[in-house]
Design a protein around this motif. Structure first.
Motif, PDB file in Angstrom:
ATOM      1  N   ARG A  24       0.746  -1.307  -0.089  1.00 36.89           N
ATOM      2  CA  ARG A  24       0.162   0.013  -0.005  1.00 36.89           C
ATOM      3  C   ARG A  24       0.872   1.219   0.106  1.00 36.89           C
ATOM      4  O   ARG A  24       0.524   2.244  -0.654  1.00 36.89           O
ATOM      5  N   LYS A  46      14.252 -10.163  11.841  1.00 34.16           N
ATOM      6  CA  LYS A  46      14.117  -8.724  11.552  1.00 34.16           C
ATOM      7  C   LYS A  46      15.171  -8.015  11.830  1.00 34.16           C
ATOM      8  O   LYS A  46      16.011  -8.343  13.090  1.00 34.16           O
ATOM      9  N   GLN A  58       6.936  -4.050  13.248  1.00 33.53           N
ATOM     10  CA  GLN A  58       6.424  -4.495  11.958  1.00 33.53           C
ATOM     11  C   GLN A  58       6.737  -3.660  10.730  1.00 33.53           C
ATOM     12  O   GLN A  58       7.076  -2.599  10.755  1.00 33.53           O
TER      13      GLN A  58
HETATM   14  N1  LIG Z   1      -1.815  -3.082  10.556  1.00 35.44           N
HETATM   15  C1  LIG Z   1      -0.648  -3.103  10.077  1.00 35.44           C
HETATM   16  C2  LIG Z   1      -0.148  -4.200   9.864  1.00 35.44           C
HETATM   17  C3  LIG Z   1       1.363  -4.637   9.351  1.00 35.44           C
HETATM   18  C4  LIG Z   1       1.665  -6.087   9.353  1.00 35.44           C
HETATM   19  O1  LIG Z   1       0.808  -6.902   9.631  1.00 35.44           O
HETATM   20  N2  LIG Z   1       2.818  -6.416   8.911  1.00 35.44           N
HETATM   21  C5  LIG Z   1       3.261  -7.786   8.951  1.00 35.44           C
HETATM   22  C6  LIG Z   1       3.813  -8.218   7.613  1.00 35.44           C
HETATM   23  S1  LIG Z   1       2.714  -8.076   6.275  1.00 35.44           S
HETATM   24  C7  LIG Z   1       4.396  -7.876   9.860  1.00 35.44           C
HETATM   25  O2  LIG Z   1       5.311  -6.991   9.846  1.00 35.44           O
HETATM   26  N3  LIG Z   1       4.574  -9.008  10.415  1.00 35.44           N
HETATM   27  C8  LIG Z   1       5.714  -9.249  11.288  1.00 35.44           C
HETATM   28  C9  LIG Z   1       5.173  -9.427  12.877  1.00 35.44           C
HETATM   29  O3  LIG Z   1       4.187  -8.939  13.152  1.00 35.44           O
HETATM   30  O4  LIG Z   1       6.056  -9.869  13.489  1.00 35.44           O
HETATM   31  C10 LIG Z   1      -0.721  -1.830   8.958  1.00 35.44           C
HETATM   32  O5  LIG Z   1      -1.347  -1.576   8.365  1.00 35.44           O
HETATM   33  O6  LIG Z   1       0.602  -1.556   8.642  1.00 35.44           O
END
Ligand SMILES: N[C@@H](CCC(=O)N[C@@H](CS)C(=O)NCC(=O)O)C(=O)O
Length: 204
Positions: A24, A46, A58
């Protein structure tokens, strides 16, 4: 307009190659033709600085000089306000509020059930297919989600639509107006440039 690390761009995006939320933001950066650096994050290992920047550890996470932002829709609204051309939100408060509600619904009703859990049930797949077929009629009368102009709401939804085949969701013939909308969005230069090789391969 991602650039190599030899130059020093103002903005840095922590992204992951298959993250629909990060895509996005990549779309909006390309719409705005903003010079930026992408740090590709391996979600299984990470970088340490990500946890220091973002309490949720994230992607996407955006660093713009002293400012650190996370949450894709919040990042995108910031980018739209900081770099007003081309505008990606309507101007009047009522339409802006409605656009924000739509982004919330895309998140809660579709992105979270699809992307925040391990496996997708057949029931969830069927539900999404039915809901997408139901909203398809909108695109009989307008080019994009809010009307004739491409907006942040389209940026919020498009990564999910791109992933439909890889999620095992095939749209019925009655969803043809939605297919037309998807073609309009997917053929935009910003969308094409936002795709990582891994995302591109989802539709080959
Ligand atoms: N609500 C967040 C969701 C972000 C998200 O879920 N990112 C995932 C990757 S698609 C992530 O970083 N996951 C690693 C974790 O949660 O440890 C947004 O809109 O940016």
């Amino acid at each position: 307009m991602a650039i190599s690390s030899s130059k020093k761009p103002v903005m840095t995006l922590y992204s992951a190659s298959l993250c629909p939320y990060a895509q996005r933001v990549r779309i909006v950066l390309e719409e705005k033709a903003m010079e930026h650096q992408v740090i590709e994050v391996n979600l299984k290992s990470k970088p340490e600085d990500l946890a220091e920047l973002n309490p949720y550890n994230q992607v996407p996470t955006l660093v713009d000089r002293e400012l650190v932002l996370y949450e894709s829709n919040i990042i995108n609204e910031y980018l739209d306000e900081r770099f007003p051309h081309p505008p990606l939100m309507p101007v009047d408060p009522v339409s802006r509020a409605k656009a924000r509600l739509l982004m919330l619904r895309v998140d809660r009703d579709w992105f979270r059930p699809l992307f925040d859990q391990e496996a997708l049930s057949d029931r969830a797949r069927q539900k999404l297919r039915d809901e997408l077929t139901a909203i398809s009629v909108i695109f009989g009368g307008q080019r994009f989600l809010l009307g004739e102009e491409f907006s942040l709401v389209d940026c919020a939804l498009a990564p999910m639509l791109w992933r439909l085949p890889s999620l095992g969701i095939e749209l019925p013939d009655s969803a043809r107006p939605l297919q037309g909308y998807m073609e309009r969005v997917f053929s935009r230069e910003s969308f094409q440039r936002s795709l990582t090789p891994a995302e591109r391969s989802l539709r080959i």
